[in-house]
Design an enzyme around this catalytic site. Sequence first.
Site, short mmCIF file in Angstrom:
data_model
loop_
_atom_site.label_atom_id
_atom_site.label_comp_id
_atom_site.label_asym_id
_atom_site.label_seq_id
_atom_site.Cartn_x
_atom_site.Cartn_y
_atom_site.Cartn_z
NE ARG A 4 18.99 20.77 55.78
CZ ARG A 4 19.16 21.97 56.34
NH1 ARG A 4 20.31 22.54 56.31
NH2 ARG A 4 18.15 22.61 56.92
CB THR A 5 14.40 18.46 51.03
OG1 THR A 5 14.78 17.97 52.30
CG2 THR A 5 13.83 17.33 50.19
CE LYS A 52 -5.28 31.96 43.95
NZ LYS A 52 -5.08 31.83 42.49
NE ARG A 97 10.13 18.68 53.30
CZ ARG A 97 11.28 18.90 53.93
NH1 ARG A 97 11.46 20.02 54.61
NH2 ARG A 97 12.24 18.01 53.89
CG HIS A 112 12.77 13.35 54.54
ND1 HIS A 112 12.98 13.49 53.17
CD2 HIS A 112 13.25 14.49 55.11
CE1 HIS A 112 13.55 14.66 52.95
NE2 HIS A 112 13.72 15.30 54.10
#
Length: 306
Positions: free
Chosen positions: A51-52, A80, A101, A129
């Site tokens: 969703r986000t 890396k 995120r 959030h």
Amino acid sequence: MRHIMSPLDLSVEELDQLLDLANDIEKNPEKYAHACAGKKLATLFYEPSTRTRLSFEAAMLNLGGSVLGFSSADSSSAAKGESVADTIRVTSCYADICAIRHPKEGAPLVASMASSIPVINAGDGGHQHPTQTLTDLLTIRSLKGRLGDLTIGLCGDLKFGRTVHSLIQALVRYPNVKFILISPEELRLPSYIRDGVLNKQQIPYKEVERLEDALPELDLLYMTRVQKERFFNEEDYVRMKDFYILDKAKLELAKPDMYILHPLPRVNEIAVEVDSDPRAAYFRQAQYGVYVRMALILTLLEVKVC
Ligand code: CP
């Protein structure tokens, strides 16, 4: 330039303006269709999302802008060993705004300190959030017509559920909001929210373990899944995961106008049979997430649409 790390980064007045803008976008999408032409949004997702990430990308595309980014740490140079700070410095050369995120709490804040473009926290570990909170507030205001004078049940994993932490911080700014915290002992709200927010501001709340004990009182029920990815061992997760299952029989105890919200993804905590109940609002909530992210992008990029 502004970043959004927590819902408290917006004043109540700014939040109301943002929600008004989101409502206008919902009613008049064509008015905003080219508002961000030539602008780019980067989505830097070090943790899974449906969703986000997709609603951020849909939001920018709906505004006539473009999107770029990565959807897992493995597909970026984080694999890396590149730091978040270096990644955002480079992203600042490619994009006008960024949503990030990360599984580590505070990583978006670190990114914001190294960034020359606005950074939005799209979820950091079990912490915050904020854009889910904006989505939740828009949903609540649209369905109930207000953000105050509500008794709200928060059910499930209140310990690791970052959406709950952000939502409580946002809602306590409105008058006469009461909470019923519904969780097993092991998944109770962390003390930085219970003591640091609820007790400190003398917000009325009670903690119960049985969903049935809370349901008759609620104006809204906010269900959450048990956050498997934050548990230290599988055994504890398995013991907790089906602690709450909202089904049609339990819903008989609820008020006829008690809406059910869930940030999603759902696992087992809401039976699929509940989806057809008019009070089930979680898929509408996901749609509101696009409007509110469109409003947030416009606000942070200082784009005015007349
Ligand atoms: N609500 C939410 O954050 O969902 P995703 O994890 O799918 O983005």
